[in-house]
Design an enzyme around this catalytic site. Structure first.
Site, mmCIF file in Angstrom:
data_model
loop_
_atom_site.group_PDB
_atom_site.id
_atom_site.type_symbol
_atom_site.label_atom_id
_atom_site.label_comp_id
_atom_site.label_asym_id
_atom_site.label_seq_id
_atom_site.Cartn_x
_atom_site.Cartn_y
_atom_site.Cartn_z
ATOM 1 N N HIS A 1 -0.950 4.831 9.678
ATOM 2 C CA HIS A 1 0.423 5.321 9.777
ATOM 3 C C HIS A 1 0.432 6.644 10.526
ATOM 4 C CE1 HIS A 1 0.141 2.738 6.224
ATOM 5 N NE2 HIS A 1 1.418 2.474 6.364
ATOM 6 N N HIS B 1 0.824 -1.224 0.000
ATOM 7 C CA HIS B 1 0.000 0.000 0.000
ATOM 8 C C HIS B 1 0.861 1.279 0.000
ATOM 9 C CE1 HIS B 1 -0.320 -0.797 4.635
ATOM 10 N NE2 HIS B 1 0.731 -0.072 4.389
ATOM 11 N N GLU C 1 5.058 -5.259 8.294
ATOM 12 C CA GLU C 1 3.651 -5.122 7.872
ATOM 13 C C GLU C 1 3.106 -6.417 7.288
ATOM 14 O OE1 GLU C 1 3.595 -0.343 6.680
ATOM 15 O OE2 GLU C 1 3.578 -1.837 5.105
ATOM 16 N N HIS D 1 10.742 -3.541 2.951
ATOM 17 C CA HIS D 1 11.123 -2.129 2.913
ATOM 18 C C HIS D 1 11.570 -1.660 4.285
ATOM 19 C CE1 HIS D 1 6.876 -1.734 4.187
ATOM 20 N NE2 HIS D 1 6.938 -0.432 4.240
#
Lengths: 147, 284
Positions: B59, B12, B240, B193
């Protein structure tokens, strides 16, 4: 009994855990305030005065003023909160992430296009990868530092 | 009876949303990303669900450090796209499904998962970017969405095991709902990431592809992977990926049904700082 924190030996990485969160509470909440356009405008008009409204450590305020995200993170900041400062400055997430490596924007972007940073040598502190402490800063800043 | 018909998994990355919103999707940098979702946008038209149960993480948008729920279910009538600092994304308001959300909340809490019930919440790129990737740029999203936010920002985050078990509880909850609804469950975030420190920019294609293989064929095994392996191998934000295990745990094979059909699989590096991974699994 001590807590289990198996992530402390990952190089170039600070895990935002309950202890970091406690240290960074006011710093991160200051960042949250920048989600409102009016606050962004007020911060930009006088950054120091705006920061002084928050019960943050002086070191945290100086790190924000210097846009030193590594220092902000060491003092309890979390990247998703700190990103609000970058948004206020008109920076992308890639520019913010790259700024923590010492690489120029172009160097960091090229690294990502070439497939990103390798995990080899960067799993555990003491290996020989480019994220290890003895190899900082990376890229352009390193060339400047040694010139 | 309501039924989970398929699960969708996708990264996302916020820059993907920005690329779409700013009309950059045809630029050479972004073309390969959006091409990987062409099949998916057609698939969404051909397999339009009645409700999407969308697992994502906030977030630092709806949840500051004032309150940090581990699992939060959105029970509101609607959810507004948030201003994350760049101004709100120009995407439709997300319509909720309060009746099914309340039903799932009651059922899942009775199965010993302590959900936080949220009746007012803005939603950030974690929720809206997957919708954009799967649905394009419509005037309205194709169906109601139940946002399900997982804390993966402050450690410790829930374990893969717990996420997988939660998925099983969500499937049971959906199947105990009286209306004949076609429900999809989406797991979002990842893949490898890292957005912080001198190790920023870490990508691990081998890890990501092994994760995709195992998520399909051996989700139970993948669920036993400890956090530290994600952090070390897939970067601090690669954690995540535990959210994908919630969606996977809700699939029929986990409860003794047939193996799902892999309708689509896609992987690409990079989108900004991140590896993009995407799967569509159909219950058969």
């Amino acid at each position: 009994m001590s807590l289990d924190k198996p992530y402390l030996d990952v190089p170039g990485t600070t895990i935002f855990d309950a202890e970091q969160s406690r240290k960074g509470y006011h710093l991160n909440q200051f960042c949250m305030s920048l989600m409102k356009a009016a606050n962004r405008a007020r911060f930009k008009a006088n950054e120091r005065a705006y920061l002084d409204e928050w019960p943050m450590l002086e070191a945290q305020k100086l790190a924000v003023l210097a846009r030193d995200l590594n220092r902000c993170i060491a003092l309890g900041g979390n990247i998703y909160f700190l990103a609000k400062i970058g948004a206020t400055d008109g920076k992308s997430f890639q520019q913010m992430a790259g700024s923590m490596t010492g690489m120029s924007e172009e160097q960091y972007r090229d690294m990502m296009i070439a497939g990103g940073r390798s995990v080899e040598g960067n799993r555990v502190v003491g290996e020989n990868g480019d994220a290890q402490a003895n190899r900082q800063p990376q890229g352009q800043s390193k060339q400047k530092a040694s010139a | 009876m309501a039924k989970i018909t398929a699960s969708v998994y996708t990264s996302h990355v916020p820059a993907i949303g920005a690329a779409l919103d700013l009309g950059k999707s045809n630029e050479p940098y972004w073309q390969p990303v959006f091409k990987g979702y062409e099949y998916s946008r057609q698939w969404m038209k051909d397999n339009k669900p009645d409700v999407i149960f969308l697992v994502y993480n906030d977030h630092a948008t709806a949840f500051s450090l004032d309150m940090i729920p581990t699992f939060a279910i959105g029970c509101a009538e609607s959810f507004t796209p948030a201003d994350e600092g760049w101004g709100p994304r120009p995407v439709p308001v997300v319509q909720g499904h309060p009746e099914l959300a309340a039903h799932i909340a009651q059922s899942v809490i009775q199965q010993d998962f302590d959900l936080t019930i949220v009746n007012k919440m803005d939603v950030d790129h974690g929720l809206t970017v997957p919708l954009s990737l799967m649905c394009g740029q419509p005037e309205a999203w194709p169906c109601p969405v139940i946002p399900f936010a997982v804390n993966v920002v402050q450690y410790p985050v829930p374990s893969g095991r717990r996420c997988f078990e939660l998925g099983k509880a969500i499937r049971r909850a959906v199947e105990s709902y009286d209306q004949p609804l076609n429900v999809q469950i989406w797991g979002t975030g990842g893949m490898s990431h890292q957005l912080q420190g001198p190790r920023a920019g870490l990508i691990n294609k081998e890890f990501d592809n092994a994760f995709l293989d195992r998520l399909i064929a051996d989700p139970e095994g993948q669920a036993s992977m400890p956090h530290i392996d994600y952090v070390r191998e897939a970067g601090s934000e690669g954690i995540e990926l535990v959210m994908w295990l919630i969606a996977r745990g809700a699939m029929a094979d986990v409860a003794g049904g047939p193996a799902p059909k892999v309708a689509h699989r896609f992987y690409h590096v990079p989108a900004s700082n991140t590896a993009v991974g995407h799967l569509i699994l159909e219950n058969t």
